[in-house]
Scaffold this active site. Structure first.
Site, short mmCIF file in Angstrom:
data_model
loop_
_atom_site.label_atom_id
_atom_site.label_comp_id
_atom_site.label_asym_id
_atom_site.label_seq_id
_atom_site.Cartn_x
_atom_site.Cartn_y
_atom_site.Cartn_z
N ALA A 239 31.78 20.44 4.96
CA ALA A 239 31.25 19.52 3.97
C ALA A 239 32.30 19.15 2.92
CB ALA A 239 30.02 20.12 3.30
N HIS A 240 31.92 18.22 2.05
CA HIS A 240 32.86 17.66 1.06
C HIS A 240 33.37 18.72 0.08
CE1 HIS A 240 29.16 16.47 -1.68
NE2 HIS A 240 29.14 17.73 -1.31
N ASN A 241 34.65 18.53 -0.27
CA ASN A 241 35.35 19.38 -1.25
C ASN A 241 35.52 20.83 -0.82
OD1 ASN A 241 33.85 17.14 -3.10
ND2 ASN A 241 35.83 17.72 -3.98
#
Length: 346
Positions: A239-241
């Site tokens: 997922a993001h980051n």
């Protein structure tokens, strides 16, 4: 391309037992060995195949004791598994590499293409994209605007790398993987979920391999990172980051939620689920189907949906199988205790 037992032994620093002129040009499993192929024996439980295999050469781990002579040529090595990996890398590197731009590929006039690059049919390379030397872009792949792909990479069919993402050197992206799709960011209101623009990128460092249909989401801001030497299996969601530390390996169907930091040299089994906004330390081992809700310190071995130390988990599982029997024993003991109480009260 043929190699003799003597040549192979020199390359992997092994000792030939048998015909040093035996030749091979292919690999096979020891139980399925055929003449002209090389096999390996690293697990003692497969030793019996050594005496019946038709493989011309077998790499045998030094730790394995032979109970009788074998008809095949043996090369004794310190680590058979490691040696066969080196030989397969050599074999793979000797294969012909495709070069040239297919007439049915589209390359933006502003893209920069290195030397000895292959771009297959119906591949798309966007504006101001950069492709390094000796990289292979297979058919139907999309390299978005301003994407940077390093040298000596292999990008297999149907891969999509979204705009602005960065891919290092010697990276392999397997078929269907998606690099840089939007992170799963939505802000709830009284009427709906408003999308939070995902304006960051994905950065994949050198010597990374990403399996088929794995997705690595772009960050909300900044970058999602996959660090040097990471190996990702098929069907993984990053997922993001999120930041995956160097040389970590992750098995299929694992999902890692946003803004999680994973340390170096970690190993995750299949179907591991990791919550967001936590930190996983260095050299953490997570067994298959582990569910991780909180941060973990370095050098931990955990397994289970409610993860616990490996030894405790297996002890608990052994007890769990006996629960029906133990339940009956407890009921009988309770009845005996009640009878003793009654007798004493009299």
């Amino acid at each position: 391309m043929e190699f003799t037992a003597k040549q192979i032994a020199q390359y992997i620093q092994g000792q030939v037992i048998g015909d040093e002129n035996a030749k091979v040009d292919a690999f096979s499993k020891i139980e399925e060995g055929v003449e002209g192929s090389i096999s390996f024996l690293a697990n003692p439980k497969y030793t019996h195949y050594l005496y019946e295999t038709k493989s011309s050469i077998v790499l045998v781990d030094d730790q394995i004791t032979l109970e009788q002579p074998a008809s095949t040529t043996i090369i004794r090595v310190q680590n058979a598994y490691d040696c066969v990996a080196k030989l397969m890398q050599l074999y793979e590197s000797a294969k012909h590499r495709k070069t040239g731009i297919d007439q049915q590929a589209f390359i933006s006039p502003t893209a920069k293409i290195g030397n000895n690059v292959y771009v297959g049919a119906f591949a798309y390379i966007g504006d101001e994209a950069v492709i390094g030397d000796n990289t292979q872009i297979y058919p139907n792949t999309v390299i978005g605007d301003q994407v940077v792909v390093g040298s000596d990479c292999i990008v297999y069919p149907n891969v999509t790398v979204y705009q602005n993402c960065k891919v290092g050197n010697r990276v392999t992206l397997h078929a269907g993987c998606v690099i840089g799709a939007d992170g799963f960011g939505f802000a709830p209101t009284e009427e709906r979920y408003d999308k939070i623009p995902q304006i960051g990128i994905v950065t994949i460092e050198d010597d990374v391999e990403v399996g088929a249909n794995t997705c690595i989401d772009r960050s909300t801001m900044g970058s999602t990172f996959v660090r040097k030497g990471v190996k990702l299996d098929n069907l993984i969601q990053i997922a993001h980051n999120t930041d995956i530390g160097e040389n970590t390996v992750i098995s299929a169907q694992t999902g890692i939620a946003g803004s999680t930091k994973v340390g170096k040299w970690c190993m995750f089994g299949g179907q591991v689920g990791i919550a967001g906004h936590i930190t996983i330390g260095n050299k953490v081992f997570l067994g298959a189907q582990s569910g991780i809700a909180g941060s973990i310190k370095d050098n931990q071995k955990l397994i289970g949906t409610l993860p616990m130390e490996e030894i405790s988990y297996f002890k608990s599982q052994a007890i769990f199988k006996r629960l029906p029997e133990l339940y009956k024993q407890i009921n009988l003991l309770q009845k005996e205790v009640e009878q003793l109480k009654n007798n004493l009260s009299k």
